[in-house]
Design a protein around this motif. Structure first.
Motif, mmCIF file in Angstrom:
data_model
loop_
_atom_site.group_PDB
_atom_site.id
_atom_site.type_symbol
_atom_site.label_atom_id
_atom_site.label_comp_id
_atom_site.label_asym_id
_atom_site.label_seq_id
_atom_site.Cartn_x
_atom_site.Cartn_y
_atom_site.Cartn_z
ATOM 1 N N ILE A 55 25.194 -24.627 -17.213
ATOM 2 C CA ILE A 55 24.884 -25.560 -18.298
ATOM 3 C C ILE A 55 23.377 -25.774 -18.285
ATOM 4 C CG2 ILE A 55 25.238 -27.870 -19.243
ATOM 5 C CD1 ILE A 55 27.944 -27.926 -17.844
ATOM 6 N N TRP A 56 22.705 -25.152 -19.254
ATOM 7 C CA TRP A 56 21.253 -25.217 -19.310
ATOM 8 C C TRP A 56 20.800 -26.497 -20.012
ATOM 9 C CZ3 TRP A 56 18.892 -21.581 -16.524
ATOM 10 C CH2 TRP A 56 19.627 -20.422 -16.222
ATOM 11 N N PRO A 57 19.593 -26.963 -19.728
ATOM 12 C CA PRO A 57 19.051 -28.084 -20.517
ATOM 13 C C PRO A 57 19.122 -27.769 -22.003
ATOM 14 C CG PRO A 57 17.642 -27.616 -18.631
ATOM 15 C CD PRO A 57 18.664 -26.518 -18.670
ATOM 16 N N ALA A 58 19.212 -28.812 -22.812
ATOM 17 C CA ALA A 58 19.524 -28.644 -24.234
ATOM 18 C C ALA A 58 18.559 -27.732 -24.970
ATOM 19 C CB ALA A 58 19.556 -30.014 -24.906
ATOM 20 N N ASP A 59 17.313 -27.662 -24.543
ATOM 21 C CA ASP A 59 16.319 -26.870 -25.264
ATOM 22 C C ASP A 59 16.056 -25.508 -24.614
ATOM 23 O OD1 ASP A 59 15.195 -27.993 -23.018
ATOM 24 O OD2 ASP A 59 13.267 -28.440 -23.965
ATOM 25 N N LEU A 60 16.896 -25.132 -23.643
ATOM 26 C CA LEU A 60 16.706 -23.870 -22.932
ATOM 27 C C LEU A 60 17.984 -23.040 -22.937
ATOM 28 C CD1 LEU A 60 14.763 -25.034 -19.736
ATOM 29 C CD2 LEU A 60 13.796 -24.077 -21.833
#
Length: 221
Positions: A78-83
């Motif tokens: 689960i990547w950060p929302a902008d990555l």
């Protein structure tokens, strides 16, 4: 590790950050990540920690703040929302690629030893067109291994978009040895990808390894 980094880095545009970490040399996973491997054997814990550490190196390479990368019920990062990103492991090394979602919807990287694919799994991995192509090449099972690596990388690339798990028959790989390029074509629709849609990638064969990388640019219909 520097050679491995150069190999993997050659597969992606400059807007993609790359991280490499030796398995066994990474800091412990961050608290948000630890439940993923809490009951795993020690080697799997070390592998996981190296992958997350490599991903944070890749984040820093593009100027993004280091962040936790937990996993969902499907065990995908689960990547950060902008990555967006992708992680893979060699025998003793983890590699990760990360980019802004303003540039890419998905990335995929996979690595395997440069060794022939076992003949008894060939029919599970390669379709008729792929088998026909490798049969005309020297060391066909070595090329079959590349097809396996390419399909793994292409699957990782599309998964953040489709959230769909499927078998090896849903993508067919075309290899361009003269340029080191790859395409992965969807043999059926996997929303939002249409049947016949292509993902584009590259590969490198060196130092006894096969590495494949795919990108899915942002802004695709």
């Amino acid at each position: 590790m520097a050679r491995l980094a150069r190999m993997a880095g050659s597969l992606f545009p400059d807007t993609v950050g790359l991280g490499v970490m030796s398995i066994g040399a990474a800091e412990n996973p961050w608290p948000e990540e630890q439940p993923v491997v809490a009951r795993a054997v020690p080697h799997r814990q070390a592998e996981f920690a190296a992958g997350r550490a490599a991903a944070r190196i890749a984040m820093a390479a593009i100027g993004a703040p280091r962040a936790a990368i937990p996993a969902g019920e499907d065990r995908a990062p689960i990547w950060p929302a902008d990555l967006t990103g992708s992680i893979t492991h060699a025998e003793d090394t983890a590699l990760a690629v990360v980019a802004s979602t303003s540039h890419f919807r998905g990335l995929g990287i996979d690595i395997e030893p440069d060794a022939p694919l076992p003949a008894d799994v060939l029919s599970e991995i390669c379709d008729g067109d792929e088998c026909a192509w490798i049969s005309g090449q020297p060391a066909p099972l070595r090329w079959a291994r590349l097809i396996f690596v390419a399909k793994e990388a292409a699957f990782k690339c599309q998964y953040p978009v489709s959230k769909t798990i499927f078998g090896f028959d849903v993508m067919t790989i075309r290899i361009f040895p003269e340029t080191g390029q790859l395409t992965a074509r969807f043999t059926r629709a996997v929303a939002p990808y249409a049947a016949g849609e292509l993902l584009h990638g590259r590969y490198v064969l060196s130092a006894g390894l096969i590495i494949a990388g795919f990108i899915d640019p942002a802004g695709r219909a």
